[in-house]
Motif scaffolding. Structure first.
Motif, mmCIF file in Angstrom:
data_model
loop_
_atom_site.group_PDB
_atom_site.id
_atom_site.type_symbol
_atom_site.label_atom_id
_atom_site.label_comp_id
_atom_site.label_asym_id
_atom_site.label_seq_id
_atom_site.Cartn_x
_atom_site.Cartn_y
_atom_site.Cartn_z
ATOM 1 N N PHE A 199 38.937 46.121 -7.623
ATOM 2 C CA PHE A 199 38.746 44.738 -7.171
ATOM 3 C C PHE A 199 39.278 44.499 -5.753
ATOM 4 O O PHE A 199 39.416 43.356 -5.332
ATOM 5 C CB PHE A 199 39.433 43.784 -8.152
ATOM 6 C CG PHE A 199 38.998 43.990 -9.577
ATOM 7 C CD1 PHE A 199 37.732 43.632 -10.003
ATOM 8 C CD2 PHE A 199 39.859 44.575 -10.498
ATOM 9 C CE1 PHE A 199 37.324 43.828 -11.309
ATOM 10 C CE2 PHE A 199 39.460 44.775 -11.818
ATOM 11 C CZ PHE A 199 38.193 44.401 -12.222
ATOM 12 N N GLU A 211 37.601 42.011 -3.416
ATOM 13 C CA GLU A 211 37.349 40.689 -3.972
ATOM 14 C C GLU A 211 37.932 39.608 -3.052
ATOM 15 O O GLU A 211 38.977 39.815 -2.437
ATOM 16 C CB GLU A 211 38.019 40.640 -5.354
ATOM 17 C CG GLU A 211 37.576 39.555 -6.248
ATOM 18 C CD GLU A 211 38.224 39.709 -7.620
ATOM 19 O OE1 GLU A 211 37.583 40.290 -8.501
ATOM 20 O OE2 GLU A 211 39.366 39.241 -7.782
ATOM 21 N N GLN A 212 37.303 38.460 -3.010
ATOM 22 C CA GLN A 212 37.736 37.362 -2.146
ATOM 23 C C GLN A 212 38.766 36.439 -2.792
ATOM 24 O O GLN A 212 39.415 35.672 -2.106
ATOM 25 C CB GLN A 212 36.517 36.526 -1.727
ATOM 26 C CG GLN A 212 35.530 37.285 -0.876
ATOM 27 C CD GLN A 212 36.062 37.568 0.518
ATOM 28 O OE1 GLN A 212 36.699 36.718 1.123
ATOM 29 N NE2 GLN A 212 35.827 38.765 1.005
ATOM 30 N N SER A 213 38.933 36.485 -4.109
ATOM 31 C CA SER A 213 39.797 35.518 -4.798
ATOM 32 C C SER A 213 41.272 35.921 -4.773
ATOM 33 O O SER A 213 41.623 37.068 -4.499
ATOM 34 C CB SER A 213 39.348 35.347 -6.246
ATOM 35 O OG SER A 213 39.850 36.390 -7.049
ATOM 36 N N CYS A 225 42.953 39.013 -7.209
ATOM 37 C CA CYS A 225 43.284 40.362 -6.753
ATOM 38 C C CYS A 225 44.648 40.371 -6.055
ATOM 39 O O CYS A 225 45.444 41.291 -6.260
ATOM 40 C CB CYS A 225 42.194 40.891 -5.821
ATOM 41 S SG CYS A 225 42.492 42.582 -5.266
ATOM 42 N N ARG A 238 43.220 38.394 -15.404
ATOM 43 C CA ARG A 238 41.812 38.756 -15.426
ATOM 44 C C ARG A 238 41.345 39.097 -16.837
ATOM 45 O O ARG A 238 40.218 38.838 -17.209
ATOM 46 C CB ARG A 238 41.576 39.959 -14.506
ATOM 47 C CG ARG A 238 40.141 40.316 -14.309
ATOM 48 C CD ARG A 238 39.999 41.589 -13.465
ATOM 49 N NE ARG A 238 40.627 41.499 -12.157
ATOM 50 C CZ ARG A 238 40.051 41.039 -11.049
ATOM 51 N NH1 ARG A 238 38.809 40.602 -11.099
ATOM 52 N NH2 ARG A 238 40.696 41.031 -9.905
#
Length: 178
Positions: A14, A17-19, A22, A68
């Motif tokens: 991940f 990942e932009q969120s 992570c 997650r």
């Protein structure tokens, strides 16, 4: 940036990942490392703390995956950590300090870092929730408790080693008398 397709060039599935999810996972990975380092840095007088920290490490990875995957931090985990926190507070014989200038030898260095990383992890939970993630209530509560637990451990280790961490009194905020 994106995954090149070469598994040797991917450290974590991940990572791109932009969120904040992570970022939380990376911070709690760092936290687990710091806890392991602190446990290994404990001297003979603090083997009880080392054992506690080594027992705690898998729970930190549970905290990591709970953002997650299935939530693995339960009320029982919170109660158990709270019991350990109060146990170590009860070992202090000196003045109970609220905020100190972080100092110490050995494990205290990593524990002060772990305390700080725990706060960063809480902030990542806040950010993830602001981004629309639905998070179990136990996650931020456990991370807050970890911060206080690590602080208590530094006080115990320093008291045992005769290290004085000066209490810090803020010039920015007035504390209300108890």
């Amino acid at each position: 940036m994106k995954y090149s397709g070469d598994i040797d060039e991917l450290c974590y599935p991940f990572i791109y990942e932009q969120s904040s999810v992570c970022d939380f996972e990376i911070l709690t990975d760092e936290l687990c490392t710091l806890v392991g380092l602190a446990g290994c840095a404990c001297d003979e007088a603090s083997q009880d703390i080392a054992e506690d920290l080594f027992t705690l490490q898998p729970k930190i990875f549970d905290l990591n995956g709970s953002i997650r995957g299935k939530c693995a931090i339960t009320e029982a985990d919170i109660d158990q950590l709270k019991d350990r926190y109060h146990h170590f507070l009860s070992l202090l014989t000196g003045e109970k300090k609220v905020f100190v200038l972080p100092r110490g030898k050995g494990a205290c260095i990593q524990l002060h870092q772990a305390r700080s990383v725990s706060k960063k992890a809480i902030r990542m939970l806040v950010k993830a929730e602001q981004e629309g993630q639905t998070l179990p209530d136990t996650l931020h509560r456990y991370a807050n408790l970890l911060t206080n637990y690590f602080f208590a451990l530094t006080l115990v280790i320093n008291e045992r080693g005769g290290v004085i961490e000066p209490e810090y009194t803020s010039n920015n905020y007035k504390l209300k008398a108890k």
